[in-house]
Scaffold this motif. Structure first.
Motif, PDB file in Angstrom:
ATOM      1  N   LYS A   1      16.922  79.074 -27.745  1.00 46.93           N
ATOM      2  CA  LYS A   1      15.722  79.605 -28.374  1.00 46.93           C
ATOM      3  C   LYS A   1      14.548  78.680 -28.110  1.00 46.93           C
ATOM      4  O   LYS A   1      14.697  77.475 -28.067  1.00 46.93           O
ATOM      5  N   ARG A   2      13.379  79.284 -27.939  1.00 51.71           N
ATOM      6  CA  ARG A   2      12.150  78.553 -27.697  1.00 51.71           C
ATOM      7  C   ARG A   2      11.176  78.864 -28.825  1.00 51.71           C
ATOM      8  O   ARG A   2      10.904  80.031 -29.090  1.00 51.71           O
ATOM      9  N   LYS A   3      10.659  77.830 -29.490  1.00 50.49           N
ATOM     10  CA  LYS A   3       9.689  78.024 -30.573  1.00 50.49           C
ATOM     11  C   LYS A   3       8.400  77.311 -30.214  1.00 50.49           C
ATOM     12  O   LYS A   3       8.407  76.151 -29.821  1.00 50.49           O
TER      13      LYS A   3
ATOM     14  N   LYS B   1       4.721  75.991 -31.582  1.00 49.86           N
ATOM     15  CA  LYS B   1       4.005  75.647 -32.806  1.00 49.86           C
ATOM     16  C   LYS B   1       2.533  75.994 -32.616  1.00 49.86           C
ATOM     17  O   LYS B   1       2.221  76.932 -31.902  1.00 49.86           O
TER      18      LYS B   1
ATOM     19  N   THR C   1      12.713  73.528 -27.668  1.00 51.32           N
ATOM     20  CA  THR C   1      13.830  74.304 -27.134  1.00 51.32           C
ATOM     21  C   THR C   1      15.119  73.806 -27.770  1.00 51.32           C
ATOM     22  O   THR C   1      15.390  72.609 -27.766  1.00 51.32           O
TER      23      THR C   1
END
Length: 69
Positions: free
Chosen positions: A11-13, A15, A39
């Motif tokens: 998963k990639r977040k 901000k 990641t």
């Protein structure tokens, strides 16, 4: 009899993001953002690797144009 089953999830977040100058080379639009990205890779629902980095990302198509450490 041996059976291997691997379940890997990544998963990639992103901000907070700031606008960046330039155009996307993939879709040709001017929706580029500079954002810190985290990641995380999971193996069978157990997090095994996390990495934070900065990237220039197209907010329209989602492609990573350039990444920084």
């Amino acid at each position: 009899m041996v059976c291997f089953c691997f379940l890997v999830d990544q998963k990639r977040k992103m901000k907070a993001s700031k606008p960046a100058a330039g155009m996307c080379s993939r879709c040709g639009l001017c929706f580029c953002l500079t954002a810190p990205v985290k990641t995380s890779t999971r193996f069978c629902l157990i997090p095994i690797y996390c990495r934070s980095w900065r990237a220039i990302v197209c907010s329209f198509c989602g492609s990573v144009l350039k990444s920084y450490r």
